[in-house]
Scaffold this motif. Structure first.
Motif, PDB file in Angstrom:
ATOM      1  N   LEU A 158       3.766   1.473   9.000  1.00 46.64           N
ATOM      2  CA  LEU A 158       5.051   0.878   8.724  1.00 46.64           C
ATOM      3  C   LEU A 158       6.211   1.540   9.828  1.00 46.64           C
ATOM      4  O   LEU A 158       6.828   1.083  10.410  1.00 46.64           O
ATOM      5  N   ALA A 159       5.812   2.793  10.019  1.00 47.65           N
ATOM      6  CA  ALA A 159       6.843   3.738  10.757  1.00 47.65           C
ATOM      7  C   ALA A 159       6.601   3.153  12.377  1.00 47.65           C
ATOM      8  O   ALA A 159       7.453   2.928  12.960  1.00 47.65           O
ATOM      9  N   PHE A 160       5.394   3.021  12.701  1.00 50.74           N
ATOM     10  CA  PHE A 160       4.932   2.555  14.172  1.00 50.74           C
ATOM     11  C   PHE A 160       5.446   1.371  14.293  1.00 50.74           C
ATOM     12  O   PHE A 160       5.927   0.700  15.179  1.00 50.74           O
ATOM     13  N   LEU A 161       5.350   0.343  13.060  1.00 51.18           N
ATOM     14  CA  LEU A 161       5.856  -1.051  13.315  1.00 51.18           C
ATOM     15  C   LEU A 161       7.468  -1.158  13.680  1.00 51.18           C
ATOM     16  O   LEU A 161       7.816  -1.655  14.534  1.00 51.18           O
ATOM     17  N   TYR A 162       8.068  -0.058  12.867  1.00 55.89           N
ATOM     18  CA  TYR A 162       9.673  -0.083  13.157  1.00 55.89           C
ATOM     19  C   TYR A 162       9.934   0.660  14.397  1.00 55.89           C
ATOM     20  O   TYR A 162      10.803   0.017  15.318  1.00 55.89           O
ATOM     21  N   GLU A 163       8.992   1.656  14.765  1.00 54.27           N
ATOM     22  CA  GLU A 163       9.148   2.130  16.103  1.00 54.27           C
ATOM     23  C   GLU A 163       8.873   1.131  17.391  1.00 54.27           C
ATOM     24  O   GLU A 163       9.734   1.018  18.290  1.00 54.27           O
ATOM     25  N   ALA A 164       7.911   0.308  17.181  1.00 53.16           N
ATOM     26  CA  ALA A 164       7.549  -0.657  18.298  1.00 53.16           C
ATOM     27  C   ALA A 164       8.611  -1.884  18.237  1.00 53.16           C
ATOM     28  O   ALA A 164       8.302  -2.859  19.229  1.00 53.16           O
ATOM     29  N   GLY A 165       9.020  -2.254  16.972  1.00 58.16           N
ATOM     30  CA  GLY A 165       9.557  -3.602  16.834  1.00 58.16           C
ATOM     31  C   GLY A 165       8.603  -4.678  16.743  1.00 58.16           C
ATOM     32  O   GLY A 165       8.944  -5.771  17.279  1.00 58.16           O
ATOM     33  N   GLN A 166       7.462  -4.406  16.114  1.00 61.32           N
ATOM     34  CA  GLN A 166       6.323  -5.588  16.161  1.00 61.32           C
ATOM     35  C   GLN A 166       6.379  -5.983  14.811  1.00 61.32           C
ATOM     36  O   GLN A 166       6.014  -5.296  13.711  1.00 61.32           O
ATOM     37  N   ALA A 182       0.790  -1.185  -0.170  1.00 63.38           N
ATOM     38  CA  ALA A 182       0.071  -0.080   0.000  1.00 63.38           C
ATOM     39  C   ALA A 182       0.776   1.161   0.119  1.00 63.38           C
ATOM     40  O   ALA A 182       0.490   2.082  -0.828  1.00 63.38           O
ATOM     41  N   ALA A 183       1.929   1.257   0.793  1.00 61.72           N
ATOM     42  CA  ALA A 183       2.775   2.350   0.896  1.00 61.72           C
ATOM     43  C   ALA A 183       3.571   2.502  -0.717  1.00 61.72           C
ATOM     44  O   ALA A 183       3.799   3.919  -0.951  1.00 61.72           O
ATOM     45  N   ALA A 184       3.929   1.218  -1.228  1.00 57.22           N
ATOM     46  CA  ALA A 184       4.375   1.702  -2.620  1.00 57.22           C
ATOM     47  C   ALA A 184       3.364   2.260  -3.487  1.00 57.22           C
ATOM     48  O   ALA A 184       3.871   3.020  -4.608  1.00 57.22           O
ATOM     49  N   LYS A 185       1.959   2.136  -3.281  1.00 52.77           N
ATOM     50  CA  LYS A 185       1.268   2.810  -4.160  1.00 52.77           C
ATOM     51  C   LYS A 185       0.687   4.322  -3.597  1.00 52.77           C
ATOM     52  O   LYS A 185      -0.159   4.986  -4.068  1.00 52.77           O
ATOM     53  N   GLY A 186       1.640   4.680  -2.585  1.00 54.04           N
ATOM     54  CA  GLY A 186       1.313   6.139  -2.199  1.00 54.04           C
ATOM     55  C   GLY A 186       0.323   6.202  -0.762  1.00 54.04           C
ATOM     56  O   GLY A 186       0.019   7.428  -0.565  1.00 54.04           O
ATOM     57  N   ASP A 187       0.087   5.316  -0.321  1.00 56.91           N
ATOM     58  CA  ASP A 187      -1.020   5.350   1.085  1.00 56.91           C
ATOM     59  C   ASP A 187      -0.233   5.764   1.951  1.00 56.91           C
ATOM     60  O   ASP A 187       0.682   5.167   2.730  1.00 56.91           O
ATOM     61  N   LYS A 188      -0.533   6.986   2.437  1.00 55.57           N
ATOM     62  CA  LYS A 188       0.144   7.625   3.581  1.00 55.57           C
ATOM     63  C   LYS A 188       0.010   6.851   4.797  1.00 55.57           C
ATOM     64  O   LYS A 188       0.889   7.017   5.760  1.00 55.57           O
ATOM     65  N   GLU A 189      -1.405   6.318   5.150  1.00 63.28           N
ATOM     66  CA  GLU A 189      -1.799   5.588   6.462  1.00 63.28           C
ATOM     67  C   GLU A 189      -0.699   4.389   6.299  1.00 63.28           C
ATOM     68  O   GLU A 189      -0.395   3.955   7.407  1.00 63.28           O
ATOM     69  N   ALA A 204       4.904  11.999   5.733  1.00 62.25           N
ATOM     70  CA  ALA A 204       4.895  13.322   5.939  1.00 62.25           C
ATOM     71  C   ALA A 204       4.967  14.028   4.588  1.00 62.25           C
ATOM     72  O   ALA A 204       4.229  15.204   4.585  1.00 62.25           O
ATOM     73  N   SER A 205       5.882  13.767   3.807  1.00 62.64           N
ATOM     74  CA  SER A 205       5.834  14.134   2.429  1.00 62.64           C
ATOM     75  C   SER A 205       4.523  13.816   1.867  1.00 62.64           C
ATOM     76  O   SER A 205       4.258  14.619   0.831  1.00 62.64           O
ATOM     77  N   ALA A 206       3.919  12.858   2.125  1.00 62.61           N
ATOM     78  CA  ALA A 206       2.563  12.519   1.547  1.00 62.61           C
ATOM     79  C   ALA A 206       1.479  13.304   2.073  1.00 62.61           C
ATOM     80  O   ALA A 206       0.210  13.165   1.550  1.00 62.61           O
ATOM     81  N   GLY A 207       1.763  14.183   2.958  1.00 65.27           N
ATOM     82  CA  GLY A 207       0.758  14.940   3.618  1.00 65.27           C
ATOM     83  C   GLY A 207      -0.035  14.595   4.748  1.00 65.27           C
ATOM     84  O   GLY A 207      -0.828  15.130   5.216  1.00 65.27           O
ATOM     85  N   CYS A 208       0.580  13.497   5.547  1.00 64.56           N
ATOM     86  CA  CYS A 208       0.149  12.887   7.037  1.00 64.56           C
ATOM     87  C   CYS A 208       0.490  13.837   7.818  1.00 64.56           C
ATOM     88  O   CYS A 208       1.685  13.565   8.265  1.00 64.56           O
ATOM     89  N   ALA A 209      -0.322  14.408   8.551  1.00 66.68           N
ATOM     90  CA  ALA A 209      -0.064  15.461   9.641  1.00 66.68           C
ATOM     91  C   ALA A 209       0.499  14.693  10.927  1.00 66.68           C
ATOM     92  O   ALA A 209       1.143  15.152  11.734  1.00 66.68           O
ATOM     93  N   GLU A 210      -0.132  13.435  11.192  1.00 66.09           N
ATOM     94  CA  GLU A 210       0.380  12.661  12.357  1.00 66.09           C
ATOM     95  C   GLU A 210       1.787  12.271  12.090  1.00 66.09           C
ATOM     96  O   GLU A 210       2.523  12.249  13.153  1.00 66.09           O
ATOM     97  N   ALA A 211       2.304  11.799  10.820  1.00 64.78           N
ATOM     98  CA  ALA A 211       3.699  11.690  10.562  1.00 64.78           C
ATOM     99  C   ALA A 211       4.532  12.869  10.935  1.00 64.78           C
ATOM    100  O   ALA A 211       5.633  12.989  11.654  1.00 64.78           O
ATOM    101  N   MET A 212       4.143  14.111  10.612  1.00 68.86           N
ATOM    102  CA  MET A 212       4.820  15.333  10.763  1.00 68.86           C
ATOM    103  C   MET A 212       4.918  15.645  12.356  1.00 68.86           C
ATOM    104  O   MET A 212       5.982  15.921  12.715  1.00 68.86           O
ATOM    105  N   ASN A 213       3.870  15.361  13.031  1.00 69.11           N
ATOM    106  CA  ASN A 213       3.856  15.595  14.524  1.00 69.11           C
ATOM    107  C   ASN A 213       4.898  14.644  15.102  1.00 69.11           C
ATOM    108  O   ASN A 213       5.335  14.817  15.886  1.00 69.11           O
ATOM    109  N   ASN A 214       4.678  13.206  14.568  1.00 68.99           N
ATOM    110  CA  ASN A 214       5.702  12.287  15.192  1.00 68.99           C
ATOM    111  C   ASN A 214       7.193  12.605  14.845  1.00 68.99           C
ATOM    112  O   ASN A 214       7.982  12.279  15.724  1.00 68.99           O
ATOM    113  N   LEU A 215       7.423  13.110  13.699  1.00 72.56           N
ATOM    114  CA  LEU A 215       8.977  13.555  13.380  1.00 72.56           C
ATOM    115  C   LEU A 215       9.335  14.546  14.397  1.00 72.56           C
ATOM    116  O   LEU A 215      10.464  14.673  15.033  1.00 72.56           O
TER     117      LEU A 215
END
Length: 152
Positions: A45-53, A33-40, A70-81
């Motif tokens: 994926l960021a959360f998976l790697y952050e948590a190690g799950q 889904a990410a390869a197709k541009g799905d920002k969620e 964040a580059s795809a426009g996800c506000a939550e990712a911007m906040n997490n950065l």
């Protein structure tokens, strides 16, 4: 409990607390889904790697996925950065970068980022301490639905 913590709990539950094939399938589904541009999917994926799950915990990959989301426009990712740079979690602490990401996320409508900007101004972390600016950001966060700020 923060939105980020709830998301991690949801992902962990979805993975079934395992690192077996089910966890790998979820990771693979997010990657497709990410390869197709799905920002969620990028965010998840960021959360998976952050948590190690379901994957080896990796702060660098987590940050990269947050950056892609964040580059795809996800506000939550911007906040997490912003939070990563604010706390120095897996990156060198950098309040200027934290502020940059919080401001972008706030402009995109993130109540959490508005709250985090209030905290920066209240503490004077990387900015001149400014209670008026802090209170303004806290008020905006509350108006935008940040529940911890209700009644502030």
């Amino acid at each position: 409990m923060t939105h980020q913590a709830l998301r991690i709990i949801f992902i962990v539950a979805a993975l079934g607390f395992s690192s077996g094939s089910h966890a790998g399938n979820i990771k693979n589904d997010y990657e497709k889904a990410a390869a197709k541009g799905d920002k969620e999917a990028m965010l998840n994926l960021a959360f998976l790697y952050e948590a190690g799950q379901g994957v080896k915990r990796d702060h660098t990959l987590s940050r990269r996925w947050f950056e892609k989301a964040a580059s795809a426009g996800c506000a939550e990712a911007m906040n997490n950065l912003g939070s990563l740079y604010d706390a120095g979690d897996g990156v060198k602490q950098d309040y200027a970068r934290a502020k940059y990401w919080y401001e972008r996320a706030a402009a995109a409508g993130s109540p959490s980022a508005m709250h985090n900007l209030g905290l920066l101004y209240s503490a004077g972390d990387g900015v001149q301490r400014d209670e008026k600016a802090a209170n303004s950001w806290f008020s905006r966060a509350a108006a935008a639905g940040f529940s911890a700020m209700m009644g502030y």
